[in-house]
Design an enzyme around this catalytic site. Sequence first.
Site, PDB file in Angstrom:
ATOM      1  N   SER A 339      74.281  51.510  36.909  1.00  0.00           N
ATOM      2  CA  SER A 339      74.331  50.657  37.983  1.00  0.00           C
ATOM      3  C   SER A 339      74.523  51.548  39.242  1.00  0.00           C
ATOM      4  CB  SER A 339      75.337  49.577  37.736  1.00  0.00           C
ATOM      5  OG  SER A 339      75.281  48.715  39.034  1.00  0.00           O
ATOM      6  N   ASP A 350      65.271  62.488  43.000  1.00  0.00           N
ATOM      7  CA  ASP A 350      63.911  61.978  43.848  1.00  0.00           C
ATOM      8  C   ASP A 350      63.900  63.016  44.971  1.00  0.00           C
ATOM      9  OD1 ASP A 350      63.147  60.246  41.790  1.00  0.00           O
ATOM     10  OD2 ASP A 350      62.939  58.663  43.190  1.00  0.00           O
ATOM     11  N   LYS A 364      70.870  50.070  34.381  1.00  0.00           N
ATOM     12  CA  LYS A 364      71.159  48.760  34.859  1.00  0.00           C
ATOM     13  C   LYS A 364      70.705  48.889  36.475  1.00  0.00           C
ATOM     14  CE  LYS A 364      73.741  44.911  36.454  1.00  0.00           C
ATOM     15  NZ  LYS A 364      73.387  45.275  37.928  1.00  0.00           N
TER      16      LYS A 364
END
Length: 489
Positions: A339, A350, A364
């Site tokens: 999550s 990224d 999640k």
Amino acid sequence: MSRSITGRTPHKVGYVLRVVVPTIGAFAGGLALGSYRAEATPEAQNPYQVMSQLGRVLVQVENHYVDPVERGKLVEGAIKGMVENLDPHSSYMPPDEWKQFQSDTEGNFVGVGLEVDGRGDRLIVIAPIEGSPAARAGIKSGDQIVAVDGVDVLNEPLDRVVKKMRGAPATKVKITIHRESGRGTALAGAPDSGIVPLPTNDAGASPEHVERTGQTLTFELTRETIHVASVSFKLLEGNVGYVRLKQFQEKTHDEMMRAAAKLREQAKGGALAGVLLDLRSNPGGLVDEATEIADEFLSRGGIYSMRHRGEVVEDLKASPGGAFVLVPVVALVNEWTASASELLVGALQDNGRATVVGVNTFGKGSVQSVFPLPNSSGLKLTTARYYTPSGHAIQADGIHPDVVVASAARTTADTLRITRERDLPGHLPPEGPQGGAPVRDAGAVVIDAGANVDEDNAMLVRDVPTDPSSSTDAVLRIGYQTLRAQMNR
């Protein structure tokens, strides 16, 4: 007005949530802007047509069921079934659950200190809270809870099991767990800890002397008020700051900044040369706290985006500056990283701010909105998916490490026993109508950690060696070595 919070509870994988102040439009199904025109509603779109069928069933049950039934209980059950049938993370919370949910985000509760998740017909320990009765007893991530106070919990609703484990301070509860083979030895409770490990293996020996190879063990734990500190830290050799984020709750960002200040005080020259960020077994939490921490590592770039029915509804960017923008970072993850912790790792990965070491995370990647309802109840409803800055959908896919730590000790059967979001019945698919970027693990480096590996990640921070280069915790060792190599470039 809404604000992002978490549904991270000490009994479930953390949810990224948004609290929504109910309005007339929210409860009416959403009112269109502009003038309203009265038009006939086609029967197929008329919600009252469905409600009339519910009413008929209600009357039949009340009139003909073998025993008298309470109408309120029937209606509440119908609501719960309707919502929980949508996906594994949507739920209706009656008053007692709603109160528990609100208190959990504050970081304090009375219990034994277990974060657990219902997965199919199994109840799996996500992580014991550090310093809690469960952690001191030696219960570990991946253990399966099979009974509470001698009562089998198979197919029991998660909220009912959690309620059994909670109670008044100083009262006792027996937790029976099953641990698969190859997961280490049991730990006996300290004499004054109030923890009594009870033998339930075939030989009848006490757990502290028995290899946990597919055995079932029972621990008698004393409930206590669990003060959940979300950040722990230690200075390692080479002025490396080791920071473990255990969950995201209120003031986790503040805890992180205090930890950074103390690490700098301990560091030679008053500066950190690198950060080893441990997010293993972090079940998630308050997304606001996770994004504030991400912002401390990023001076620019995206943090995450959120999409509802294919449309981007939020695209959060980093602000200039930050406490850790100039130091190399390695993030440690495992299959229990879930999550909001995946959101943080995805943002750092990224943007090229962290090398991710470990195994593929839980996956999640959905957003839950919390609607307060009358009569002190609440509705938790999945309303969006969230994406990493590159557009990668975390939902049912997870974060893919840059360095995959594969263990020769982990068999195919061990791998199959690991449950992730994609294995949950009724889980959302990874992509909505708009889709997302392809998986980005094509260039991952795979390192064989060998056969003698501690995969439990149960080590207390105080026991983390100042030089983890020879640690049996393979992910910690490889993460530290990777960071030191980056620091020396």
